[in-house]
Write an enzyme that holds these catalytic residues in place. Structure first.
Site, PDB file in Angstrom:
ATOM      1  N   ASN A  55     -14.380   2.113   1.879  1.00  0.00           N
ATOM      2  CA  ASN A  55     -13.253   2.748   0.805  1.00  0.00           C
ATOM      3  C   ASN A  55     -13.480   2.640  -0.686  1.00  0.00           C
ATOM      4  OD1 ASN A  55     -11.054   3.207  -0.412  1.00  0.00           O
ATOM      5  ND2 ASN A  55      -9.926   1.549   1.115  1.00  0.00           N
ATOM      6  N   LYS A  88     -11.897   2.577  -3.326  1.00  0.00           N
ATOM      7  CA  LYS A  88     -10.440   2.405  -4.042  1.00  0.00           C
ATOM      8  C   LYS A  88     -10.791   3.526  -5.277  1.00  0.00           C
ATOM      9  CE  LYS A  88      -9.627  -1.377  -0.864  1.00  0.00           C
ATOM     10  NZ  LYS A  88      -9.357  -2.737  -1.436  1.00  0.00           N
ATOM     11  N   HIS A 116      -2.852   2.832   4.292  1.00  0.00           N
ATOM     12  CA  HIS A 116      -3.478   1.438   4.142  1.00  0.00           C
ATOM     13  C   HIS A 116      -2.679   0.929   2.943  1.00  0.00           C
ATOM     14  CE1 HIS A 116      -5.971  -0.960   1.719  1.00  0.00           C
ATOM     15  NE2 HIS A 116      -7.235  -0.993   1.954  1.00  0.00           N
ATOM     16  N   GLU A 133      -2.502  -1.235   0.724  1.00  0.00           N
ATOM     17  CA  GLU A 133      -2.368  -0.971  -1.077  1.00  0.00           C
ATOM     18  C   GLU A 133      -1.479  -0.062  -1.121  1.00  0.00           C
ATOM     19  OE1 GLU A 133      -5.937  -0.771  -2.206  1.00  0.00           O
ATOM     20  OE2 GLU A 133      -6.791  -2.915  -1.222  1.00  0.00           O
ATOM     21  N   GLU A 181      -6.622  -4.001   9.420  1.00  0.00           N
ATOM     22  CA  GLU A 181      -6.658  -3.909   8.244  1.00  0.00           C
ATOM     23  C   GLU A 181      -5.832  -5.735   7.853  1.00  0.00           C
ATOM     24  OE1 GLU A 181     -10.175  -2.048   6.086  1.00  0.00           O
ATOM     25  OE2 GLU A 181      -7.961  -1.039   5.372  1.00  0.00           O
ATOM     26  N   GLY A 199     -10.443  -7.794   0.218  1.00  0.00           N
ATOM     27  CA  GLY A 199     -10.860  -8.552  -0.971  1.00  0.00           C
ATOM     28  C   GLY A 199     -10.563  -9.651  -1.696  1.00  0.00           C
ATOM     29  N   SER A 243     -13.164  -7.416   3.812  1.00  0.00           N
ATOM     30  CA  SER A 243     -13.638  -9.416   3.600  1.00  0.00           C
ATOM     31  C   SER A 243     -15.199  -8.352   4.391  1.00  0.00           C
ATOM     32  CB  SER A 243     -13.519  -9.810   3.577  1.00  0.00           C
ATOM     33  OG  SER A 243     -12.486 -10.486   2.165  1.00  0.00           O
TER      34      SER A 243
HETATM   35  P1  PGA Z   1     -12.245  -5.221   1.392  1.00  0.00           P
HETATM   36  O1  PGA Z   1     -11.508  -3.702   1.254  1.00  0.00           O
HETATM   37  O2  PGA Z   1     -14.178  -4.991   2.542  1.00  0.00           O
HETATM   38  O3  PGA Z   1     -12.975  -4.697  -0.462  1.00  0.00           O
HETATM   39  O4  PGA Z   1     -12.404  -6.738   1.824  1.00  0.00           O
HETATM   40  C1  PGA Z   1     -10.910  -3.581   2.464  1.00  0.00           C
HETATM   41  C2  PGA Z   1      -9.925  -2.233   2.365  1.00  0.00           C
HETATM   42  O5  PGA Z   1      -9.333  -2.220   2.044  1.00  0.00           O
HETATM   43  O6  PGA Z   1     -10.063  -1.216   3.250  1.00  0.00           O
END
Ligand code: PGA
Length: 249
Positions: free
Chosen positions: A8, A10, A96, A98, A166, A172, A211
């Site tokens: 992803n 983003k 997601h 976010e 997640e 992140g 992560s």
């Molecule tokens: P990350 O993000 O691997 O940077 O922690 C995962 C995600 O949001 O899908």
């Protein structure tokens, strides 16, 4: 069954970043993690068409990061599932955290988007996950189970899809749950999927996201009920992403 490893990007990536996607495709021959591993990349909407073109003939699947539930209309700034599909996407990430936290997306809205994805022939990746406060209050299983119940429409029965667990606090941050914590939630997610969808819910993969790095991928991917990974930051660099894919063998 082979694992599904999806990157992803983003809101990252300009035309120059397509070289990373091509490097992933080129590296798959040598680094692919065992038979049947499926690999996908979800760039920003502006790059979906170009990435799909530049990866055509490669095994890398291209996907979107969100879509509108409606097929078309007066929805300034939004992209429909049909548009993603026409651009060459075969996957789409939906719900997601976010989007849930930043845009107030509810389980019902996510379910409507999932129906849109299916209507357009896209394979949805439906994200769920608890916040740190919810985990600390002992509510992780309840919160995630409720998200699965509310975000998975009946229309998924018999269709290709996955659920991505997640934990919001792991995205992140460099923090990851223990294997036992991942297995506890994935077991609960599986039970809920089966309750909602019957037998088809017993088969669709459950991905872990938050992560994931080359250094922890093999351990996470070997946990029971972990059918793949959804990777944010580490999917932006082909070497890291290939390192994670290698852990799926
Ligand atoms: P990350 O993000 O691997 O940077 O922690 C995962 C995600 O949001 O899908």
């Amino acid at each position: 069954m082979g694992k599904l490893i999806v990157g992803n990007w983003k809101m990252n990536g300009l035309g120059t970043s397509l070289a990373e996607a091509q490097a992933v495709a080129a590296g798959l021959g040598s680094s692919s993690g065992g038979p049947g591993v499926r690999v996908g990349l979800c760039p920003p909407a502006t790059l979906v068409e170009r990435m799909a073109r530049s990866l055509s003939g490669s095994p890398v699947l291209v996907g979107g990061q969100d879509c509108r539930a409606e097929a078309s209309g007066a929805f300034t700034g939004d992209v429909s599932a049909e548009m993603l599909s026409e651009a060459g996407a075969v996957l789409v990430i939906l719900g997601h955290s976010e989007r849930r936290s930043g845009y107030g997306e509810t389980d019902a809205l996510v379910a409507a988007k999932v129906e849109a994805a299916l209507r357009a022939g896209l394979e949805p990746i439906i994200c769920v996950g608890e916040t740190l406060a919810e985990r600390e209050a002992g509510r992780a299983v309840a919160v995630v189970s409720a998200q699965v119940r509310g975000s998975l429409p009946q229309a998924l029965a018999g269709r290709a899809f996955s659920v991505a667990y997640e934990p919001v606090w792991a995205i992140g941050t460099g923090l990851t749950p223990t294997t036992a914590q991942i297995e506890e939630i994935h077991t609960a997610v599986r039970a809920e999927m089966s309750a909602v969808l019957g037998a088809p819910g017993a088969r669709a993969p459950i991905l872990y996201g938050g992560s994931v790095k080359p250094g922890n991928a093999a351990e996470i991917l070997s946990a029971s009920e972990v059918g793949g990974a959804l990777v944010g930051g580490a999917s932006l660099k082909s070497v890291d992403f290939l390192g994670i894919i290698a852990g799926a063998g």
